[in-house]
Every structure is written in C-alpha cells, then in structure tokens.
Design a protein around this motif. Structure first.
Motif, PDB file in Angstrom:
ATOM      1  N   LEU A 148      47.751  17.509 114.364  1.00 21.45           N
ATOM      2  CA  LEU A 148      46.885  18.691 114.286  1.00 21.45           C
ATOM      3  C   LEU A 148      45.586  18.375 113.548  1.00 21.45           C
ATOM      4  O   LEU A 148      44.496  18.799 113.954  1.00 21.45           O
ATOM      5  CB  LEU A 148      47.620  19.837 113.576  1.00 21.45           C
ATOM      6  CG  LEU A 148      48.840  20.418 114.305  1.00 21.45           C
ATOM      7  CD1 LEU A 148      49.538  21.457 113.428  1.00 21.45           C
ATOM      8  CD2 LEU A 148      48.423  21.055 115.630  1.00 21.45           C
ATOM      9  N   ILE A 149      45.702  17.608 112.471  1.00 25.22           N
ATOM     10  CA  ILE A 149      44.510  17.264 111.686  1.00 25.22           C
ATOM     11  C   ILE A 149      43.583  16.365 112.509  1.00 25.22           C
ATOM     12  O   ILE A 149      42.367  16.564 112.541  1.00 25.22           O
ATOM     13  CB  ILE A 149      44.911  16.588 110.347  1.00 25.22           C
ATOM     14  CG1 ILE A 149      45.643  17.610 109.459  1.00 25.22           C
ATOM     15  CG2 ILE A 149      43.674  16.043 109.623  1.00 25.22           C
ATOM     16  CD1 ILE A 149      46.265  17.023 108.204  1.00 25.22           C
ATOM     17  N   MET A 150      44.180  15.393 113.203  1.00 26.07           N
ATOM     18  CA  MET A 150      43.366  14.497 114.041  1.00 26.07           C
ATOM     19  C   MET A 150      42.691  15.281 115.171  1.00 26.07           C
ATOM     20  O   MET A 150      41.542  15.017 115.522  1.00 26.07           O
ATOM     21  CB  MET A 150      44.233  13.403 114.681  1.00 26.07           C
ATOM     22  CG  MET A 150      44.949  12.499 113.711  1.00 26.07           C
ATOM     23  SD  MET A 150      43.876  11.287 112.961  1.00 26.07           S
ATOM     24  CE  MET A 150      43.497  10.264 114.365  1.00 26.07           C
ATOM     25  N   ASP A 159      47.454  23.895 101.365  1.00 24.49           N
ATOM     26  CA  ASP A 159      46.602  25.088 101.395  1.00 24.49           C
ATOM     27  C   ASP A 159      45.388  24.906 100.489  1.00 24.49           C
ATOM     28  O   ASP A 159      44.291  25.343 100.811  1.00 24.49           O
ATOM     29  CB  ASP A 159      47.418  26.318 100.986  1.00 24.49           C
ATOM     30  CG  ASP A 159      46.655  27.603 101.283  1.00 24.49           C
ATOM     31  OD1 ASP A 159      46.413  27.867 102.476  1.00 24.49           O
ATOM     32  OD2 ASP A 159      46.268  28.304 100.333  1.00 24.49           O
ATOM     33  N   LYS A 160      45.597  24.222  99.367  1.00 27.77           N
ATOM     34  CA  LYS A 160      44.480  23.964  98.447  1.00 27.77           C
ATOM     35  C   LYS A 160      43.394  23.145  99.134  1.00 27.77           C
ATOM     36  O   LYS A 160      42.229  23.214  98.786  1.00 27.77           O
ATOM     37  CB  LYS A 160      44.972  23.195  97.216  1.00 27.77           C
ATOM     38  CG  LYS A 160      45.696  24.053  96.198  1.00 27.77           C
ATOM     39  CD  LYS A 160      45.998  23.211  94.957  1.00 27.77           C
ATOM     40  CE  LYS A 160      47.224  23.733  94.243  1.00 27.77           C
ATOM     41  NZ  LYS A 160      47.862  22.702  93.389  1.00 27.77           N
ATOM     42  N   LEU A 161      43.803  22.319 100.087  1.00 26.36           N
ATOM     43  CA  LEU A 161      42.836  21.485 100.827  1.00 26.36           C
ATOM     44  C   LEU A 161      42.348  22.202 102.087  1.00 26.36           C
ATOM     45  O   LEU A 161      41.705  21.603 102.927  1.00 26.36           O
ATOM     46  CB  LEU A 161      43.491  20.160 101.226  1.00 26.36           C
ATOM     47  CG  LEU A 161      43.950  19.251 100.086  1.00 26.36           C
ATOM     48  CD1 LEU A 161      44.739  18.077 100.635  1.00 26.36           C
ATOM     49  CD2 LEU A 161      42.747  18.748  99.303  1.00 26.36           C
ATOM     50  N   ASP A 162      42.725  23.483 102.198  1.00 24.53           N
ATOM     51  CA  ASP A 162      42.334  24.286 103.359  1.00 24.53           C
ATOM     52  C   ASP A 162      43.010  23.828 104.646  1.00 24.53           C
ATOM     53  O   ASP A 162      42.478  24.012 105.738  1.00 24.53           O
ATOM     54  CB  ASP A 162      40.811  24.302 103.541  1.00 24.53           C
ATOM     55  CG  ASP A 162      40.235  25.655 103.141  1.00 24.53           C
ATOM     56  OD1 ASP A 162      41.025  26.615 103.075  1.00 24.53           O
ATOM     57  OD2 ASP A 162      39.027  25.742 102.901  1.00 24.53           O
ATOM     58  N   ILE A 163      44.178  23.189 104.525  1.00 24.31           N
ATOM     59  CA  ILE A 163      44.951  22.837 105.725  1.00 24.31           C
ATOM     60  C   ILE A 163      45.820  24.052 106.049  1.00 24.31           C
ATOM     61  O   ILE A 163      46.667  24.447 105.252  1.00 24.31           O
ATOM     62  CB  ILE A 163      45.834  21.593 105.481  1.00 24.31           C
ATOM     63  CG1 ILE A 163      44.952  20.398 105.081  1.00 24.31           C
ATOM     64  CG2 ILE A 163      46.674  21.272 106.726  1.00 24.31           C
ATOM     65  CD1 ILE A 163      45.720  19.142 104.740  1.00 24.31           C
ATOM     66  N   PRO A 164      45.593  24.699 107.203  1.00 22.02           N
ATOM     67  CA  PRO A 164      46.255  25.978 107.482  1.00 22.02           C
ATOM     68  C   PRO A 164      47.698  25.827 107.963  1.00 22.02           C
ATOM     69  O   PRO A 164      48.105  24.734 108.350  1.00 22.02           O
ATOM     70  CB  PRO A 164      45.388  26.569 108.594  1.00 22.02           C
ATOM     71  CG  PRO A 164      44.671  25.432 109.207  1.00 22.02           C
ATOM     72  CD  PRO A 164      44.650  24.290 108.237  1.00 22.02           C
ATOM     73  N   PRO A 165      48.460  26.942 107.969  1.00 20.88           N
ATOM     74  CA  PRO A 165      49.776  26.935 108.600  1.00 20.88           C
ATOM     75  C   PRO A 165      49.637  26.573 110.085  1.00 20.88           C
ATOM     76  O   PRO A 165      48.551  26.713 110.656  1.00 20.88           O
ATOM     77  CB  PRO A 165      50.252  28.378 108.459  1.00 20.88           C
ATOM     78  CG  PRO A 165      49.403  28.990 107.415  1.00 20.88           C
ATOM     79  CD  PRO A 165      48.107  28.251 107.419  1.00 20.88           C
TER      80      PRO A 165
END
Lengths: 162, 105
Positions: free
Chosen positions: A25-27, A99-105
């Motif tokens: 998802l991040i990639m 979440d602190k790094l703004d990586i969402p659910p």
C-alpha cells in the motif's frame, strides 16, 4: 541499462499480515504521488486487505516472526507471542506508531490509492479458493482478474511482488 | 541552487525548483512557480491547498502528508490529483514555496 523514469507499476500483495499488506500500500500510494500509474493486485491471503471485515482487522504475527520485538527492543520469545490477545495488542501498538507517521488504516489507504487513480484488483484463483464473491469485497475494487488478464493489464509496467 | 525571477522578484530555488526562503513567497510568485511545472492557472481551490500547506509549514517546519492534506485542507484526494496532476503533495509544496515533503505518505 537505461535510466528511464518508471511510468507504471503493478504491485502484487500476496500476504495478509500487517507487514504483508502495508509495504504494498505504501509503495502504491507513493508511486501515485510521484506521478507513476499504479495497479494493485491482491491474491492469496493478501485478499484479506480488500475483503469487508478482515480488512479492518489486519494483524502482525507475534509467533514465527523472529524480528518481533517488545517495547524497549528486546526480542519477543515465541512463547509470549502465543498468549491470546498478544497479536491484537502488538498490532494496535504498531497501528498507533503508524498513525503518528500519517499511515492510514487499510480502508482509508485503499481509498487514497483509488481516488488517486490507482486500480485495485482481486485474483480470481484466490477468490475461488476462499469461496469469495464480488459482494464480499471492498466496494471500490475495480475487477476480479485471471492471471492472464493481470499480465495483459500490466503491459509496460514494472511488476512488484510483496 | 539558482536564482529565478517571478513577478519582478528574484527568488532562490534549489536544484529541484523548491524555494529556499518561504517568506519571499506571494501569490504572483506562486503563479510563476506553477507555470514552471505546467500548471497554467491557479484558482481558489489551488490557493486553499497552498495556504494550508504554508500554515502547516510555518507551524511544523515541514509540509503536510497527502493524508493530512486530504483530511484537513478541505480538498479531497480526487480533487488534489486534479489540481496538481501526477504528484499533489510535491507539486503543491513547490508552488506553495516550501521545501520538498520528507514523508512517505
């Protein structure tokens, strides 16, 4: 070797654990943000990431995961990882850090990818194997593809397997 | 680093075109920066995003993630990709006169 910029990526997500789902998802999202076209293909246990219910409950494995550490960095003994609720606990700790790094659910992340023009597909073979139907999937899944169609749609793309 | 002139003002930008000093920024400079990366006109929605980015940068020293942008700027993901095609966070940061975003999201 030429240094042509990457134009299109095709990302396969084949695992259903937290550390199996998020890298893809991040990639994918990161590629869209760089102006790269993206298609995501979910197969085997990776289907959990686009299946209603399980997609909101993605967990990290606390057993059989030698990299698992407790707060403070001490490796977690597998015996501890077996305690009921440990996986849920470790997962919620990780989600908080993310979440602190703004990586969402997962659901919000998929929506960002889809709204950014990314295509989201499910693997037909894996769907059949797990007796899943289109209605079981996250509503914005674009289609269910056979392996052949997956390759057709990946024309000109770099394929990334996760 | 190089000097560029936008709206009669000399602006210092880094190798990728991001402004070094965000206090030099104004709306005319923004229009000039936008043209450099192929965005011919800036509308109210563009400026909504740009002003949000500048506010975040002023408070935190870094531009917002795309997630923060779509959740808090009042402009959703689809619109962001429409306003700043092929790279909303990076392009909006460039036009907003702030440094290149450092996060992965």
């Amino acid at each position: 070797m030429s240094n042509e910029p990457i134009k299109r990526v095709s990302i396969i997500v084949s695992k259903g654990s937290l550390d199996g789902v998020y890298p893809g998802l991040i990639m994918g999202n990161g590629a869209l943000m760089e102006g790269i076209e993206v298609m995501m293909f979910f197969t085997f246990f990776g289907l959990d990431a686009i299946t209603k219910g399980p997609m909101d409950n993605i967990k990290v494995a606390t057993v059989g995961n030698p990299a698992m550490r407790m707060p403070g960095g001490i490796p977690m003994p597998s015996m501890l990882g077996m305690i009921p609720g440990m996986s849920a606990f470790a997962s919620s700790m990780m989600m908080k850090e993310m979440d602190k790094l703004d990586i969402p659910p997962v659901g919000e992340f998929l929506e960002m990818i889809h709204d950014g023009g990314g295509e989201v597909y499910a693997c037909k073979a894996a769907m059949d194997m797990f007796h899943l139907e289109k209605k079981d999937l996250w509503e914005d899944v674009d289609d269910i593809l056979t392996v052949g169609t997956f390759y057709e749609k990946s024309a000109g793309a770099q394929i990334i397997f996760t | 680093m190089s000097e560029k002139q936008f709206a009669g003002v000399n602006v210092t930008v880094d190798d990728e075109g991001f402004m070094i000093d965000y206090t030099q920024w104004n709306e005319d400079i923004a229009r000039g920066l936008a043209k450099e990366i192929g965005i011919e006109e800036l509308n109210d929605k563009h400026f909504m995003v740009l002003n949000f980015m500048r506010k975040e940068f002023k408070e935190k020293g870094t531009g917002p993630s795309l997630r923060k942008l779509k959740n808090e700027s009042g402009v959703n993901t689809k619109e962001l990709y429409g306003l700043f095609p092929k790279g909303p966070a990076k392009k909006a940061a460039l036009i907003a006169g702030i440094t290149k975003p450092v996060g992965c999201i």
